[in-house]
Scaffold this active site. Structure first.
Site, PDB file in Angstrom:
ATOM      1  N   GLY A  58      44.353  39.724  30.876  1.00  0.00           N
ATOM      2  CA  GLY A  58      43.923  40.779  31.771  1.00  0.00           C
ATOM      3  C   GLY A  58      43.358  40.300  33.082  1.00  0.00           C
ATOM      4  N   ASP A  59      43.337  38.989  33.332  1.00  0.00           N
ATOM      5  CA  ASP A  59      42.770  38.467  34.572  1.00  0.00           C
ATOM      6  C   ASP A  59      43.483  37.162  34.917  1.00  0.00           C
ATOM      7  OD1 ASP A  59      41.021  37.987  36.782  1.00  0.00           O
ATOM      8  OD2 ASP A  59      39.418  39.039  35.753  1.00  0.00           O
ATOM      9  N   ASP A  60      42.812  36.259  35.628  1.00  0.00           N
ATOM     10  CA  ASP A  60      43.460  35.031  36.076  1.00  0.00           C
ATOM     11  C   ASP A  60      43.962  34.197  34.897  1.00  0.00           C
ATOM     12  OD1 ASP A  60      42.735  35.670  38.726  1.00  0.00           O
ATOM     13  OD2 ASP A  60      40.777  34.725  38.458  1.00  0.00           O
TER      14      ASP A  60
END
Length: 466
Positions: free
Chosen positions: A250-252
């Site tokens: 959901g992110d980097d």
């Protein structure tokens, strides 16, 4: 080049990787060497009363097993074997000269009870919890001041069961910052390989204040809408090698950090000599490779090559802001393939989160000698958003051999940057139009020395091997 990647594809390429040691050759090469040495002492978690039914809490069994194995630390080390089963546990500590080995059908499950994740002090380079101004929950698998630690297996699984933490975060009912799935602090000689990591409550793998770290042949998965579930975050660490990984979170996918504002500046430990090779993945709320935004201790000597990002928000990003201080310099990224990416390259200088009101707004980051080379992309919305800071121009930004099929009528948006380019399509922005050749190759990091770009090889050969 566009290709769908399923879990079956990934499992085919995650070859078994056992007992690894590594060395660094020069500032840009990491070298892995298979070691035939086997830990002379080995026990199974079941010998300490653990029950792999997915219901019984096994925290004490893990703690007792590792306490027992500590007696062998000066006798060649020891191995804790986790057999097939679903092993529910709270947070537990590792020790030096230990191998934690998971069977292919072993699943370590994080407890859904926050009391099973003890609260520890904030990191000194952050000054507070990353999310809240108090402490932070300790990671599921944790260690500090360790030497020679291996977390590996036959593609067993470590599942943080993070959904309960994500819900607490969304409803703002947390009292402390969420825990990572794996965190090693002040440690050296760390290997994490041949495992699948699922559903971390927060960042997944977090080596902080560490040296000589390998993360290799791992799969990291979390829902694309899960908050802040970064894949691998080297933080104030050096000599880190990340290779042959698939990450969808959901992110980097990878975020290189080094402390937050005045606390990172004061602590003063940079992240340096970070090697990233053969990374595949996607996300919708982060980036493929990020530097920052917590970069106040400095980030330098980052080498990334053979990257494939698809159906993603951003491919490459440098995140910073007034007040961060620190530096990002000597970054070399090459042989990148993109498909369905919103923004290929982004310098975002507007990250306004600060730990407290004590930060110095006049602490400006130094961003210089950033080279991005040999990039192809299809169905890319924006080629580049490259924005420095007024009064703090980012220098020696170099783009070479970049070919993007861009859907936006304004492919580049640049301000307060300076640099050079060669063979860039669509045509780059005015501050980068001066040609790299023949006068400025020495101004562009990595073009005349260090690692030879794999762009000279068959671009697709490594990707098709997946």
């Amino acid at each position: 080049m566009k290709r769908s990647f399923g879990l079956v594809d990934l499992l085919l390429v995650l070859a078994i990787f056992s007992h690894v040691t590594w060395t660094v050759k020069s500032s840009s090469h990491c070298k892995q060497a298979l070691s035939r040495e086997i830990r002379p002492h080995s026990v199974a978690i079941t010998e300490f009363g653990a029950v792999g039914d997915g219901v019984t809490l096994n925290t004490k069994a893990f703690q007792n097993a590792i306490f027992y194995l500590n007696s062998f630390a000066d006798k060649g080390g020891a191995k804790l074997f986790v057999p097939a089963g679903r092993w529910l546990t709270g947070s537990f500590d590792l020790i030096s000269h230990l191998t934690l080995w998971l069977d292919k059908d072993a699943v370590i499950l994080g407890s859904n009870n926050s009391d099973d994740w003890p609260v520890v002090d904030p990191l000194p380079s952050y000054g507070r919890g990353r999310e809240l101004p108090s402490g932070r929950h300790r990671s599921l698998i944790y260690g500090r001041n360790l030497t020679d630690v291996i977390i590996a297996g036959e593609n067993g699984t470590i599942d943080g069961q993070g959904s309960v933490w994500w819900n607490w975060f969304r409803h703002e009912t947390l009292n402390y910052t969420r825990p990572h799935l794996v965190e090693l602090m002040n440690s050296t000689g760390v290997v994490i390989s041949n495992l699948t990591f699922l559903n971390s409550p927060f960042w997944t793998i977090h080596p902080v204040y560490c040296s000589h770290v390998i993360v290799q042949n791992v799969t990291i998965l979390a829902p694309l809408d899960s908050p802040n579930t970064d894949g691998i975050d080297p933080d104030s660490s050096d000599d880190v090698c990340i290779e042959d990984c698939y990450i969808s979170t959901g992110d980097d996918l990878i975020a290189i950090k080094s402390g937050w504002d005045e606390y990172g500046i004061s602590f003063g430990r940079p992240s340096t000599n970070i090697i990233i090779r053969r990374l595949i993945g996607h996300n919708r709320n982060g980036s493929g490779i990020a530097i920052g935004s917590e970069m106040s201790g400095g980030v330098s000597e980052v080498y990334a090559e053979n990257l494939y990002f698809f159906d993603s928000s951003t491919a490459i990003i440098i995140k910073t802001a007034r007040g961060r201080g620190g530096y990002v310099r000597n970054i070399y990224i090459s042989n990148v393939t993109l498909a369905g990416v919103d923004t290929a390259i982004w310098f975002d200088s507007n990250f306004r989160q600060h730990p407290d009101e004590l930060y110095d707004p006049n602490a400006l980051p130094v961003i210089e000698r950033i080279t991005v080379k040999d990039v192809v992309g299809d169905n890319v919305k924006v080629a580049g958003l490259l924005k420095g800071i007024e009064g703090d121009t980012f220098h020696h930004v170099c783009l070479l051999n970049v070919s993007l099929n861009v859907t936006s009528e304004s492919p580049w948006n640049c301000s307060y940057i300076q640099g050079y380019s060669a063979s860039v399509s669509p045509e780059t922005c005015q501050p980068l139009k001066e040609s790299v050749y023949p006068k400025h190759s020495s101004d562009c990091y990595h073009l005349s020395d260090h690692l030879q770009s794999s762009g000279n090889q068959n671009r697709g050969s490594w990707l098709l091997s997946w």
